[in-house]
Design a protein around this motif. Structure first.
Motif, PDB file in Angstrom:
ATOM      1  N   SER A   1       1.224  -1.121  -0.182  1.00 58.81           N
ATOM      2  CA  SER A   1       0.047  -0.579   0.428  1.00 58.81           C
ATOM      3  C   SER A   1       0.588   1.341  -0.118  1.00 58.81           C
ATOM      4  CB  SER A   1      -0.739  -0.048   1.515  1.00 58.81           C
ATOM      5  OG  SER A   1      -1.503  -1.255   1.466  1.00 58.81           O
TER       6      SER A   1
ATOM      7  N   ALA B   1       1.776   0.280  -4.399  1.00 66.68           N
ATOM      8  CA  ALA B   1       0.546   1.027  -5.394  1.00 66.68           C
ATOM      9  C   ALA B   1       0.774   2.029  -6.028  1.00 66.68           C
ATOM     10  CB  ALA B   1      -0.755   1.104  -4.461  1.00 66.68           C
TER      11      ALA B   1
ATOM     12  N   TYR C   1      -6.201  -2.125  -7.407  1.00 68.08           N
ATOM     13  CA  TYR C   1      -5.268  -3.036  -5.798  1.00 68.08           C
ATOM     14  C   TYR C   1      -5.574  -1.929  -5.300  1.00 68.08           C
ATOM     15  CZ  TYR C   1      -1.909  -6.199  -8.717  1.00 68.08           C
ATOM     16  OH  TYR C   1      -1.677  -6.692  -8.891  1.00 68.08           O
TER      17      TYR C   1
END
Length: 504
Positions: free
Chosen positions: A61, A65, A79
């Motif tokens: 994250s 990402a 995602y």
């Protein structure tokens, strides 16, 4: 020591010290096995939501990402969308019933629901395997971060995270790590939010150029269009993995056992949706700015985008300070997720491995947990050393595919269908686990990235999840005589609100 690396070193040291201080503080309020495993089921929704946000927002994250968006464009927005929407599915289907089950871990739930030690053992193996697979990118991300910010060897970051996690988890277990993870969520949000505000001001001062004007057309075109049939398959497979994979993640599921009741579990999940929604607005902005200011990172290592962008856009002392801030956030991401995974894996190992009698010797509850925590950390640490070239978000995506193919069908059918049998559950877990596990092994070992074979094995959820679910249903129908005798009673327990129980 170069002045450029000082902020990074200071950031890592401060985050590590804060984590250790809060974790060690938990020693004075953690005494029982229940404290270590589920914080004695006393964590309130707001604190629990922050803690879940802290452990869920992992290396993928925080770093991965933005890197994927830099490399592949807007198609990778699936995602963060999927990682957030997974909690919506969790809220609707799983959160409250799972808390009412009274279990400590996923294997506990499986055994209580199906009355089978065999199902429990298989679930224990899967929890440990998934936990180790998910810990792998946390250590990888830590190595990438220290290498990028201070030039340390890749293994150094992995070792630092492993040592800090062990030192913070072992003293207080779940009760103390709850406060650590809650603190780390807000640190991660701050570490992305403050730099991006300054970087956006720089971008506007530079004329506010459109990222899509200097990027390939794929920046704004959905994945399904340029990839044809393969692209369409990959999109849907990614959606299935991220939407369903969340409910099977060991460190996520164990958090719902810490709520006082089912209503608190639902309130916690609703709050998590809001916290994740706020956070996931930020990585795409880094990815878009990276298209303008850091296109070279596509080939040099896109996972470092968040760390490199402040120096590339601002530079000087302010750039170094902003880099230190995002480094602190990155290390908070590695530490918080690794802590949650360590507790989840250690909880299973302490019950099924280290807590067993070995000859005439048997470890006690808390001692068994601490030994299990060491095992839970050391194995993926060793695995991470030769696997540094796999993109962080890609590894996490594979872990989601495995959980979606195994525990998601088990939880959905176990909670909502009385007819699930032990044989059906084992058959489905084996089909989903072996299918997705083979795909993971192939993906980590192979460099192939094109063609149908690469798509089917690189994103297996679109076929492995239906295969697992269908196997559980078909085999359960064929073995319907072995439906546990207590199934009806257990289903009533899962779906009866606590208010009704109190009235009785």
């Amino acid at each position: 020591m170069s002045a450029d690396v000082v902020p990074g070193v200071v950031a890592v040291v401060l985050v590590s010290l804060a984590t250790l201080a809060i974790g060690t503080w938990g020693l004075r309020i953690s005494r029982t096995t229940s404290d270590f495993l589920v914080a004695s089921r006393t964590v309130r929704p707001r604190l629990n939501a922050s803690a879940i946000g802290g452990e869920y927002l992992s290396a993928a994250s925080f770093l991965g990402a933005a890197g994927l968006l830099l490399t592949f464009g807007a198609e990778m927005l699936w995602y963060p969308v999927g990682w957030t929407a997974g909690y919506l599915v969790l809220l609707v289907l799983v959160a409250a019933p799972l808390r009412r089950s009274g279990a400590y871990t996923l294997p506990d739930f499986a055994e209580a629901r199906l009355g089978s030690r065999g199902v429990r053992k298989l679930c224990s193996v899967l929890v440990v395997g998934i936990g180790w697979l998910y810990l792998l990118p946390q250590f990888q991300g830590a190595g990438v971060t220290l290498r990028s910010t201070i030039g340390a060897p890749t293994w150094a970051g992995s070792l630092v995270v492993a040592l800090v996690v062990l030192a913070s988890v072992s003293p207080g277990g779940m009760r103390s790590i709850t406060f650590v993870q809650a603190f780390q969520y807000w640190l991660k949000l701050t570490a992305l939010l403050i730099p991006i505000c300054i970087l956006l001001a720089v971008w506007m001062a530079d004329g506010a150029a459109d990222p899509s004007a200097t990027a390939p057309a794929s920046w704004s075109i959905p994945l399904a269009t340029p990839g044809g049939g393969i692209g369409l398959y990959t999109t849907y497979s990614l959606i299935v993995a991220t939407f369903l994979g969340t409910m099977g993640l060991p460190h996520v599921v164990v958090r719902f056992y810490t709520n006082p009741d089912g209503r608190a579990a639902r309130r916690t999940t609703l709050a998590v949706l809001g916290l994740l929604g706020i956070f996931y607005v930020l990585p795409p902005v880094y990815g878009a700015l990276g298209r303008l200011y850091a296109p070279g990172l596509v080939d040099a290592g896109s996972d470092t985008l968040v760390l490199e962008l402040p120096n590339l856009m601002v530079g000087g002392v302010l750039g170094a300070v902003l880099t230190g801030l995002v480094t602190a956030g990155a290390f908070a991401a590695f530490l918080s997720t690794s802590s949650g995974l360590t507790i989840a894996v250690a909880g299973v190992l302490s019950q099924d491995v280290t807590g067993r009698r070995w000859g005439s010797y048997r470890l006690g509850g808390v001692a068994a947990f601490r030994v299990a925590a060491a095992i839970a950390v050391v194995v993926p640490l060793l695995m991470s050393l030769p696997a540094q070239d796999v993109p962080v978000a890609r590894t996490v995506g594979l872990a989601f595919a495995v959980t979606a193919s195994t525990f998601a069908p088990l939880l959905m059918l176990g909670i909502w269908w009385r007819g699930l049998t032990p044989t059906g559950a084992v058959s489905g877990l084996l089909v989903g686990g072996l299918g997705s596990g083979a795909a993971v092994a192939w993906t980590l070992a192979s460099s192939a990235s094109t063609g149908w074979s690469a798509a089917l094995l690189g994103q297996p959820a679109a076929w492995s999840v239906p295969a697992s679910l269908a196997t559980m249903v078909v085999v359960s129908r064929l073995t319907r005589a072995s439906v546990p005798a207590h199934a009806n009673r257990f289903m009533v327990r899962l779906h009866t609100p606590e208010a009704v129980e109190l009235q009785r």
